[in-house]
Design a protein around this motif. Structure first.
Motif: not given
Length: 210
Positions: A120-135
């Motif tokens: 899985l590869v993240s999207d280029f545009d990261q919202y705060e929720g997505g950032k927190m999930l990856w962390q």
């Protein structure tokens, strides 16, 4: 932004999805399902309920995915970084508000990576929720290895030929995330793959660091 389906019909689940995993949560049986054609994935309740007289499975989490030959115009194809990898980009994830803080998003990522052989590869545009999930995934999952890839350079952090597992804090955050309107990190994505497979592939390589 992803709009989560609230339910799926049993016919849709049987026709379009394959069951990836089954687990219990709070006395309920849940299924992780994956549609490789669209692609998309979800966690649904195994039991069928009746909604307005129609039998349906309730969706508790949903994931929109996208296969792309390249990750953006004039950007290095991410496929060049792996061989024989099934690489899919995350476009959005949504968890039912009543089901949040139960680890469902992490469970969904792990199921796809471990049982479907997906990277899985993240999207280029990261919202705060997505950032927190990856962390959170990088920090807590012992099943997934997360790496930071600069698609414009075609290289993993620290861009010197080595490859470092991101643990949610070992790489300067300003080198990963861009805050709008700043776009300096727009070509940077996070890559999640099977930790055991990553260890095996990199075993004995001096370029691999934790």
């Amino acid at each position: 932004m992803i709009v989560m389906p609230t339910t799926y019909s049993p016919m849709t689940v049987a026709r379009a999805f394959k069951q990836v995993e089954e687990f219990e949560l709070s006395g309920r049986l849940l299924h992780v399902i994956y549609d490789p054609q669209t692609p998309r994935a979800a966690i649904i309740e195994a039991d069928i309920e009746t909604f307005e007289g129609v039998p349906r499975h309730r969706v508790v989490a949903a994931l929109d995915l996208q296969r792309k030959p390249t990750l953006g115009k004039d950007i290095v194809a991410v496929e060049r970084c792996w061989e024989d990898a099934n690489i899919i980009q995350v476009e959005g994830i949504c968890v039912d508000p009543a089901e949040r803080d139960k680890g469902l998003a992490t469970r969904l990522y792990e199921a796809l990576i471990l049982h479907c052989g997906i990277t899985l590869v993240s999207d280029f545009d990261q919202y705060e929720g997505g950032k927190m999930l990856w962390q959170k995934i990088a920090r807590e999952s012992d099943q997934i290895a997360v790496f930071v890839l600069d698609t414009e350079q075609g290289a993993f952090w620290p861009y010197d030929g080595s490859k470092v597992i991101y643990d949610g804090g070992c790489i300067p955050e300003e080198r990963i995330w861009s805050i709008s309107p700043d776009q300096k990190c727009h070509g940077v994505v996070l890559v999640a793959e099977n930790r055991q497979r990553a260890n095996q592939m990199m075993e004995g390589s001096s370029g691999y660091r934790i």
